[in-house]
Design a protein around this motif. Structure first.
Motif, PDB file in Angstrom:
ATOM      1  N   LYS A 190       0.875  -1.392  -0.083  1.00 18.14           N
ATOM      2  CA  LYS A 190       0.064   0.073   0.178  1.00 18.14           C
ATOM      3  C   LYS A 190       0.801   1.380  -0.189  1.00 18.14           C
ATOM      4  O   LYS A 190       0.749   2.232  -0.769  1.00 18.14           O
ATOM      5  N   MET A 191       1.897   1.182   0.925  1.00 17.16           N
ATOM      6  CA  MET A 191       2.719   2.352   0.889  1.00 17.16           C
ATOM      7  C   MET A 191       3.307   2.528  -0.520  1.00 17.16           C
ATOM      8  O   MET A 191       3.694   3.853  -0.838  1.00 17.16           O
ATOM      9  N   LEU A 192       3.924   1.683  -1.080  1.00 15.87           N
ATOM     10  CA  LEU A 192       4.656   1.958  -2.381  1.00 15.87           C
ATOM     11  C   LEU A 192       3.654   2.086  -3.416  1.00 15.87           C
ATOM     12  O   LEU A 192       4.090   2.802  -4.373  1.00 15.87           O
ATOM     13  N   ALA A 193       2.596   1.601  -3.489  1.00 15.46           N
ATOM     14  CA  ALA A 193       1.441   1.999  -4.442  1.00 15.46           C
ATOM     15  C   ALA A 193       1.002   3.200  -4.264  1.00 15.46           C
ATOM     16  O   ALA A 193       0.799   4.037  -5.447  1.00 15.46           O
ATOM     17  N   ASP A 194       0.763   3.909  -3.273  1.00 19.20           N
ATOM     18  CA  ASP A 194       0.641   5.200  -3.059  1.00 19.20           C
ATOM     19  C   ASP A 194       1.827   6.103  -3.186  1.00 19.20           C
ATOM     20  O   ASP A 194       1.556   7.228  -3.959  1.00 19.20           O
ATOM     21  N   ARG A 195       2.936   5.703  -3.252  1.00 17.66           N
ATOM     22  CA  ARG A 195       4.162   6.620  -3.742  1.00 17.66           C
ATOM     23  C   ARG A 195       4.009   6.637  -5.250  1.00 17.66           C
ATOM     24  O   ARG A 195       4.489   7.586  -5.830  1.00 17.66           O
ATOM     25  N   ALA A 196       3.849   5.719  -5.918  1.00 19.15           N
ATOM     26  CA  ALA A 196       3.729   5.322  -7.319  1.00 19.15           C
ATOM     27  C   ALA A 196       2.323   5.914  -8.015  1.00 19.15           C
ATOM     28  O   ALA A 196       2.312   5.799  -9.273  1.00 19.15           O
ATOM     29  N   GLY A 197       1.498   6.137  -7.195  1.00 20.42           N
ATOM     30  CA  GLY A 197       0.299   6.504  -7.901  1.00 20.42           C
ATOM     31  C   GLY A 197      -0.519   5.433  -8.381  1.00 20.42           C
ATOM     32  O   GLY A 197      -1.249   5.734  -9.375  1.00 20.42           O
ATOM     33  N   VAL A 198      -0.537   4.299  -8.008  1.00 19.11           N
ATOM     34  CA  VAL A 198      -1.144   2.671  -8.505  1.00 19.11           C
ATOM     35  C   VAL A 198      -2.280   2.653  -7.447  1.00 19.11           C
ATOM     36  O   VAL A 198      -2.254   2.636  -6.293  1.00 19.11           O
ATOM     37  N   ASN A 199      -3.465   2.825  -8.136  1.00 18.57           N
ATOM     38  CA  ASN A 199      -4.678   2.458  -7.236  1.00 18.57           C
ATOM     39  C   ASN A 199      -4.650   0.838  -6.817  1.00 18.57           C
ATOM     40  O   ASN A 199      -4.644  -0.057  -7.820  1.00 18.57           O
TER      41      ASN A 199
END
Length: 590
Positions: A85-94
């Motif tokens: 979740k943290m890395l998804a938020d960082r990369a803008g991945v939903n």
């Protein structure tokens, strides 16, 4: 929690490992890789390597290694879904909404509500400390020389003298009586009904490593009892697996953790700059807490009270630290009782000096043992020496035991050979350990054939990751079944499958292993130090020797396990043919 493999890989690929780790560690480019000081152990020269090509990190000092998910999990102490979740938020991945079973949904909902009500209670206590009714609590903290900044950092609060104002407040916010009670914020009895658990107390919110309030501690104002009161255990608060202040201490990177007895000790130390301080939560130190500390430091400094109870607690904690595989040392606080009192009188520079000269835990145990004997009496002195010998038998490694025999003999003016013989005799009589034998000079411990075999196999896997273009030239000679360790086989299967398609994605292989130790080992398979021959001819010979060695290890391994299985027999015959052909084959690395 489950996310599709394709999504996990998309998130990983959109988070360049060098960019991510640069936010935590200062990196310098050297050749193809980046190097910095390892954030997982204390070191002075950089041995922490980050490879943009492999999208992996590896520390040649402590063995920490993995991909970008592993790093976030280890550094932030996140679960795998939290790291995603943290890395998804960082990369803008939903990320899609995760589907739970009905039972899991209820449990997760209960946890969320308990964390929510704890946060609301902490806000209420915090407000009360600054109101007129909290003046007694605020003055107490200021008299303990805490600054407003420190009070705010730890979210300190106050519980009013009235018996049910928190309950009323939480009810007004829509929380049920059942939830308030399950959160441990109230008591219920026939005489008083529902009333606040904490009243007329300074409140210390207890946070988990992710800064979420999971419980509370309260220090009574005046002469009430008990002096300190803690929340009961709840679905979000396990006293044996949490430590006060660890949410801050885990990122201090001081190379050690200071373990204290009380909340105020931790807060005073953080205010003085010793932000690696933590304390157990109103209970004795546990193996669960020691295991938690092991994630963040290899060395724990005990800063317990210098009175009898503190010494007893320290001796118990030393045993637990040993069991967890941690090095323990003891900070001498004398002539003061606790760290807070010590620093108020002598200052933080003097405390740092005590840290620098912290006593070896075994020598501390012996010094405490000494107090039980009258050393001016020959009989008592002999008993003391026998007890020392018994304790020295606890060391299972002969070299370590020998070193401690030498240190104790020097400290207590016992003849080295006399003490050594006494330890040997004690060990033989009690069966506590094997008698110590002096190591023969100039002889070093040799690696076992099994370890040599594993290293050879690791070298080959690293080489194929470093130079994947060579795989098509050797694929007819090599298969995943040629590796003799189960983990190596699993890694080789995935690696070779990718190389067959002309794809190299070593970092994604790490995500297939949920266990942290397995992730480290997988990372080590791709980061074994290779020889660097000067010429192409020497390099080709080195590679050929490694490949032949792996095939020979495989052949010998299968031969030794050959029974009546026809399939196994065929593997051995094929392995022998491949080995003979490979021995005569030149493999070009151009």
């Amino acid at each position: 929690m489950y996310y599709p493999d394709e999504l996990i890989e998309e998130v990983r690929m959109k988070n360049d490992i060098v960019d991510v780790i640069s936010g935590y560690v200062r990196l310098q480019k050297k050749g193809a890789n980046y190097f910095g000081l390892c954030p997982f152990h204390n070191e002075k020269s950089p041995s922490f390597s980050v490879s943009p090509g492999k999208q992996m990190y590896y520390c040649f000092g402590c063995g920490a290694g993995g991909n970008v998910y592993t790093f976030i999990q280890e550094y932030e102490n996140y679960t795998f879904p939290e790291a995603v979740k943290m890395l998804a938020d960082r990369a803008g991945v939903n990320l899609p909404e995760i589907e739970y079973s009905e039972e899991a949904r209820k449990a997760e909902s209960k946890r969320s509500k308990l964390l929510e009500i704890n946060r609301e209670a902490a806000k209420y206590f915090y407000f009360q400390l600054r109101a007129k009714q909290g003046e007694i609590g605020y003055n107490y903290l200021r008299n303990r020389e805490l600054t407003d900044e420190t009070i705010k950092k730890f979210g300190l609060g106050f519980a009013n003298k009235t018996s049910n104002d928190l309950v009323q407040y939480l009810r007004s916010k829509g929380y049920s009586q059942e939830l308030i009670h399950e959160a441990g914020l109230c008591n219920v009895d026939e005489k008083h009904g529902m009333y606040d658990k904490f009243w007329n107390r300074v409140i210390f919110p207890i946070e988990d490593i992710n800064h979420r309030v999971i419980g509370f501690g309260g220090r009574v104002m005046g002469d009430g009892t008990p002096k300190y009161l803690n929340s009961p255990e709840t679905p979000v608060f396990d006293k044996s697996r949490n430590l006060y202040g660890l949410n801050f201490a885990r990122t201090s990177r001081k190379g050690n953790i200071i373990l204290c007895e009380g909340y105020m000790d931790v807060i005073a130390m953080h205010q003085a700059g010793f932000d690696q301080a933590v304390a157990s939560l109103g209970t004795a130190f546990t193996i669960g807490q020691a295991s938690l500390l092991k994630r963040y430091a290899k060395e724990v400094l005990l800063s317990y009270d210098s009175d009898g109870a503190g010494v007893k607690a320290a001796l118990r904690a030393i045993g637990i630290l040993k069991e967890a595989g941690l090095t323990g040392k003891v900070i001498n606080l004398e002539p003061y009782k606790d760290p807070d009192e010590f620093m108020k009188n002598l200052g933080k520079e003097a405390f740092q000096e005590r840290i620098d000269h912290a006593e070896n835990s075994f020598l501390f145990e012996i010094r405490m043992l000494e107090k039980e004997f009258n050393l001016s009496d020959p009989e008592d002195k002999t008993k003391f020496h026998r007890e020392i010998a018994r304790k020295l038998c606890e060391f299972s490694e002969e070299v370590e035991r020998e070193n401690y025999i030498e240190a104790v003999a020097e400290k207590y003016h016992i003849g080295f050979e006399n003490l050594r013989r006494l330890v040997g005799n004690t060990a033989a009589k009690t069966g506590l350990a094997k008698p110590v034998e002096r190591p023969k000079s100039g002889i070093q411990k040799k690696t076992t054939p099994e370890e040599n075999s594993r290293r050879t196999q690791r070298l080959l896997l690293t080489w194929l990751v470093e130079e994947p273009q060579v795989y098509p030239k050797i694929s007819r000679f090599l298969s995943a079944e040629d590796f003799t360790e189960e983990l190596y086989v699993r890694v080789a299967e995935r690696l070779f499958a990718g190389l067959e398609k002309g794809e190299l994605n070593a970092a994604s292989i790490i995500s297939l292993f949920p266990d942290e130790e397995e992730q480290r080992e997988v990372a080590s398979l791709f980061n074994t130090k290779l020889l660097e021959p000067e010429t192409l001819q020497e390099k080709e010979k080195a590679f050929h020797d490694i490949l032949v060695s792996v095939k020979r290890i495989s052949y010998e391994y299968n031969t030794s396990r050959l029974g009546t299985d026809v399939e196994a027999l065929n593997r051995v015959i094929e392995g022998k043919k491949a080995l003979e052909e490979l021995s005569k084959t030149h493999i070009s690395l151009n």
